[in-house]
Scaffold this active site. Structure first.
Site, mmCIF file in Angstrom:
data_model
loop_
_atom_site.group_PDB
_atom_site.id
_atom_site.type_symbol
_atom_site.label_atom_id
_atom_site.label_comp_id
_atom_site.label_asym_id
_atom_site.label_seq_id
_atom_site.Cartn_x
_atom_site.Cartn_y
_atom_site.Cartn_z
ATOM 1 C CD GLU A 88 0.006 1.437 4.490
ATOM 2 O OE1 GLU A 88 0.087 2.178 3.491
ATOM 3 O OE2 GLU A 88 -1.069 0.983 4.916
ATOM 4 C CG HIS A 129 -1.981 -1.001 1.209
ATOM 5 N ND1 HIS A 129 -3.292 -0.655 1.037
ATOM 6 C CD2 HIS A 129 -1.943 -2.356 1.281
ATOM 7 C CE1 HIS A 129 -4.031 -1.764 1.010
ATOM 8 N NE2 HIS A 129 -3.243 -2.803 1.156
#
Ligand code: ZN
Length: 357
Positions: free
Chosen positions: A333, A257
């Site tokens: 992330e 992500h």
């Protein structure tokens, strides 16, 4: 010729409030196509001879307004090379300094990575004998959800990217990974493939990427909140992938992500899962340490509060996979921002995301 602004290309998204005249170009960020999320923008500005300010008036009403302080928009004159444009966040508006060059200038929340670019990469990757390119299933709008397979080892590694379509750094991570994976004479690749079967879904929300959405698919579903019980109508992408994962099993799960406010890359693991063990947490800690050493991008500091014991949201892919298969499962992330000296380290870019992959 008057200045024009459009978003009429894959991944484009903008609302033009006022482009004519001599004052600032006034724009607004639209909502995702079927939900009220708003954050992603991508548009072209044409002609004009003088520099003008571009004012995105409703930035303060975005879903993640904490993404704007320190943020700089991305700009490209050819759609291939991207840099950061001077950007300020003032009184709830994002102000980008537009300096005209050539016929049109592209501005985007992050560099574009459309489906067509992935298709070109997959056409190259599939020429490698040891890689096969297939399809996990179909999206809401009937697009294929690509799935790349390689390796003949006895452990299975799954990696997903871009469940959230506006988190484009994830596409560049998958791009870097697939390029490396396709190399014929790479000892590291061979080492991995002799020990593991890899399954890579490089663009999960394929409709959202084309529609210019930030966080949701064509049915308005947030795919990374659908893994506990994916609806085949609203979240067919996840329904198909979960079926494929159940067939192969999984020994290591990675879900890539990008975080709108974090100035560095970080990993969230299974710490909040109801049945997590100390042994699993130790393996995830080891994996994080390896990623920190090898990539020099990952920082061992969460970008958001980690789940309290037993409190994990099992509709998130990595939590669901860690809980269901008892394997290390990380949400990786990437940053979106590049905030200069305040970042660890500075200069985040598509090329850096590719190298991470
Ligand atoms: Zn995400």
């Amino acid at each position: 010729m008057p200045t024009w602004v459009d978003a009429d290309f894959p991944g484009g998204s903008i609302e033009v409030v006022r482009a004519a005249g001599r004052g600032p170009i006034e724009l607004a960020i639209p909502e995702d196509s079927a939900s009220d999320v708003r954050q992603w923008f991508a548009f072209r500005v044409g002609t004009g001879e003088r520099p003008r300010d571009i004012v995105i008036q409703n930035a303060g009403e975005a879903t993640f307004p904490n993404g704007w302080p320190g943020y700089r928009a991305m700009v490209s004159h050819d759609g291939a090379r991207w840099s950061r444009a001077p950007t300020a966040y003032e009184d709830g508006a994002l102000v980008i300094r537009h300096v005209p060059r050539g016929q049109a200038t592209l501005y985007a929340y992050f560099a574009l990575y459309p489906v067509a670019r992935l298709e070109r990469l997959l056409a190259r990757v599939r020429r490698a004998d040891h890689v096969s390119v297939g399809v996990a299933g179909e999206s809401v709008m009937g697009r294929p959800v690509p799935l790349v397979s390689a390796g003949w080892g006895d452990r299975t590694v799954w990696l997903l990217a871009r469940q959230h379509p506006g988190e484009v750094p994830a596409s560049f991570v998958a791009d870097g990974l697939l390029r490396r994976l396709a190399r014929e004479d790479d000892d590291t690749v061979r080492f991995v493939l002799e020990r593991a079967r890899l399954r890579v879904a490089p663009l999960v929300d394929v409709d959202g990427a084309e529609l210019g959405n930030m966080r949701t698919n064509a049915a308005g579903a947030n795919l990374n909140r659908a893994w506990d019980d994916p609806d085949p109508e609203d979240a067919p992408e996840v329904h198909a992938l979960l079926g494929a994962i159940e067939e192969t099993g999984v020994d290591l799960f990675l879900d890539v992500h990008a975080d709108e406010s974090s100035p560095f890359a970080f990993a969230a693991g299974s710490e909040g899962n109801p049945s997590v063990t100390d042994e699993l947490l130790a393996r995830e800690a080891e994996l994080r340490a390896i990623l920190e050493d090898e990539t020099r991008e990952l920082v061992d500091e969460p970008g958001y509060p980690l789940d309290a014991p037993g409190e994990a949201d099992l509709s998130c892919a990595s939590n669901q996979m860690g809980e269901r298969f008892g394997c290390p499962a990380l949400t990786l992330e990437m940053p979106i921002k590049d905030c200069g000296d305040e970042c660890v380290p500075a200069g985040w870019s598509p090329a850096r995301a590719q190298r991470f992959g």
